[in-house]
Design a protein around this motif. Structure first.
Motif, PDB file in Angstrom:
ATOM      1  N   ARG A   1       0.852  -1.182   0.000  1.00 41.79           N
ATOM      2  CA  ARG A   1       0.000   0.000   0.000  1.00 41.79           C
ATOM      3  C   ARG A   1       0.889   1.234   0.000  1.00 41.79           C
ATOM      4  O   ARG A   1       2.040   1.194   0.431  1.00 41.79           O
ATOM      5  CB  ARG A   1      -0.952   0.010   1.180  1.00 41.79           C
ATOM      6  CG  ARG A   1      -0.282   0.135   2.529  1.00 41.79           C
ATOM      7  CD  ARG A   1      -1.297   0.117   3.679  1.00 41.79           C
ATOM      8  NE  ARG A   1      -0.637   0.262   4.947  1.00 41.79           N
ATOM      9  CZ  ARG A   1      -0.066  -0.713   5.637  1.00 41.79           C
ATOM     10  NH1 ARG A   1      -0.074  -1.943   5.157  1.00 41.79           N
ATOM     11  NH2 ARG A   1       0.523  -0.482   6.784  1.00 41.79           N
ATOM     12  N   ALA A   2       0.324   2.340  -0.484  1.00 38.80           N
ATOM     13  CA  ALA A   2       1.026   3.618  -0.487  1.00 38.80           C
ATOM     14  C   ALA A   2      -0.020   4.724  -0.450  1.00 38.80           C
ATOM     15  O   ALA A   2      -1.152   4.541  -0.908  1.00 38.80           O
ATOM     16  CB  ALA A   2       1.903   3.757  -1.734  1.00 38.80           C
TER      17      ALA A   2
ATOM     18  N   PRO B   1      -2.417  -2.979  -3.283  1.00 38.54           N
ATOM     19  CA  PRO B   1      -1.258  -3.673  -3.848  1.00 38.54           C
ATOM     20  C   PRO B   1      -0.997  -3.203  -5.277  1.00 38.54           C
ATOM     21  O   PRO B   1      -1.922  -3.102  -6.084  1.00 38.54           O
ATOM     22  CB  PRO B   1      -1.666  -5.145  -3.832  1.00 38.54           C
ATOM     23  CG  PRO B   1      -2.709  -5.229  -2.770  1.00 38.54           C
ATOM     24  CD  PRO B   1      -3.426  -3.907  -2.795  1.00 38.54           C
ATOM     25  N   GLY B   2       0.246  -2.857  -5.547  1.00 35.36           N
ATOM     26  CA  GLY B   2       0.620  -2.375  -6.871  1.00 35.36           C
ATOM     27  C   GLY B   2       1.964  -1.705  -6.854  1.00 35.36           C
ATOM     28  O   GLY B   2       2.912  -2.225  -6.272  1.00 35.36           O
TER      29      GLY B   2
ATOM     30  N   PHE C   1       5.851  -8.915 -10.327  1.00 31.00           N
ATOM     31  CA  PHE C   1       4.835  -9.441  -9.420  1.00 31.00           C
ATOM     32  C   PHE C   1       4.869 -10.956  -9.478  1.00 31.00           C
ATOM     33  O   PHE C   1       5.184 -11.546 -10.523  1.00 31.00           O
ATOM     34  CB  PHE C   1       3.440  -8.924  -9.804  1.00 31.00           C
ATOM     35  CG  PHE C   1       3.293  -7.452  -9.584  1.00 31.00           C
ATOM     36  CD1 PHE C   1       2.954  -6.952  -8.336  1.00 31.00           C
ATOM     37  CD2 PHE C   1       3.521  -6.567 -10.621  1.00 31.00           C
ATOM     38  CE1 PHE C   1       2.833  -5.594  -8.133  1.00 31.00           C
ATOM     39  CE2 PHE C   1       3.401  -5.199 -10.431  1.00 31.00           C
ATOM     40  CZ  PHE C   1       3.055  -4.715  -9.178  1.00 31.00           C
ATOM     41  N   GLU C   2       4.523 -11.577  -8.369  1.00 29.30           N
ATOM     42  CA  GLU C   2       4.578 -13.036  -8.302  1.00 29.30           C
ATOM     43  C   GLU C   2       3.462 -13.668  -9.117  1.00 29.30           C
ATOM     44  O   GLU C   2       2.319 -13.204  -9.092  1.00 29.30           O
ATOM     45  CB  GLU C   2       4.488 -13.489  -6.849  1.00 29.30           C
ATOM     46  CG  GLU C   2       5.714 -13.107  -6.047  1.00 29.30           C
ATOM     47  CD  GLU C   2       5.659 -13.581  -4.609  1.00 29.30           C
ATOM     48  OE1 GLU C   2       4.667 -14.217  -4.203  1.00 29.30           O
ATOM     49  OE2 GLU C   2       6.626 -13.311  -3.891  1.00 29.30           O
TER      50      GLU C   2
ATOM     51  N   ASN D   1       6.762  -1.188   1.300  1.00 29.98           N
ATOM     52  CA  ASN D   1       7.418  -1.829   0.171  1.00 29.98           C
ATOM     53  C   ASN D   1       7.221  -3.333   0.298  1.00 29.98           C
ATOM     54  O   ASN D   1       7.432  -3.908   1.360  1.00 29.98           O
ATOM     55  CB  ASN D   1       8.907  -1.462   0.169  1.00 29.98           C
ATOM     56  CG  ASN D   1       9.573  -1.744  -1.149  1.00 29.98           C
ATOM     57  OD1 ASN D   1       9.380  -2.795  -1.743  1.00 29.98           O
ATOM     58  ND2 ASN D   1      10.376  -0.804  -1.604  1.00 29.98           N
ATOM     59  N   ASP D   2       6.807  -3.967  -0.777  1.00 31.55           N
ATOM     60  CA  ASP D   2       6.510  -5.393  -0.798  1.00 31.55           C
ATOM     61  C   ASP D   2       7.682  -6.136  -1.407  1.00 31.55           C
ATOM     62  O   ASP D   2       7.956  -6.035  -2.593  1.00 31.55           O
ATOM     63  CB  ASP D   2       5.238  -5.624  -1.626  1.00 31.55           C
ATOM     64  CG  ASP D   2       4.862  -7.087  -1.721  1.00 31.55           C
ATOM     65  OD1 ASP D   2       5.296  -7.886  -0.870  1.00 31.55           O
ATOM     66  OD2 ASP D   2       4.129  -7.441  -2.663  1.00 31.55           O
TER      67      ASP D   2
END
Length: 145
Positions: free
Chosen positions: A10-11, A25-26, A55-56, A128-129
């Motif tokens: 998220r941001a 998510p993005g 992305f996975e 950060n993912d």
């Protein structure tokens, strides 16, 4: 044109204490524009961001592109800061606002992205993912003769 691309859970962007934009998510993209950038550069960089396979997939490998995930773009002239000499960065390589803002808006529109407020003092919050962070740069193409 430079983009610091971060895969995020998220941001969000806040200006003067008020939420302006957020994403699930993005991607969060911090975008810097320099003097020679033009619409073609903005389009090529936006297309590159959209095509990044970071992305996975179903097997857990970084193999999927952006797809229908959200994007938040924040203008960031400091990506063109130069601190090689002395301790105070020089920002002479950053484009003036009247040149940078239309290219920022074009980039954002091409990605159908939410955005911060161009030129405003912003608070940017992100998770950060991964972490997954990439620095991309696209230069104008040399004229062909």
């Amino acid at each position: 044109m430079r983009a610091l691309v971060q895969r995020v859970s998220r941001a969000a962007v806040v200006v003067d204490g008020a939420p302006v934009a957020s994403t699930g998510p993005g991607l969060l993209v911090l975008l810097g524009v320099t003097h020679d950038d033009d619409a073609a550069v903005a389009d090529r960089l936006a297309d590159k961001v959209a095509a990044l396979r970071i992305f996975e997939d179903a097997e857990g490998r970084m193999n999927d592109a952006l797809g229908d995930r959200d994007v938040l773009v924040v203008s960031q002239f400091t990506l063109y800061g130069d601190a090689r000499r002395g301790n105070r960065p020089s920002f002479v390589a950053a484009a003036r606002p009247e040149h940078a803002e239309p290219l920022y808006e074009r980039f954002r529109a091409r990605l159908d992205a939410a955005g911060g407020v161009f030129g405003a003092h912003m608070e940017v919050e992100l998770v950060n993912d991964g972490p997954v962070t990439l620095l991309l740069e696209i230069a104008p193409r040399a004229p062909t003769s």
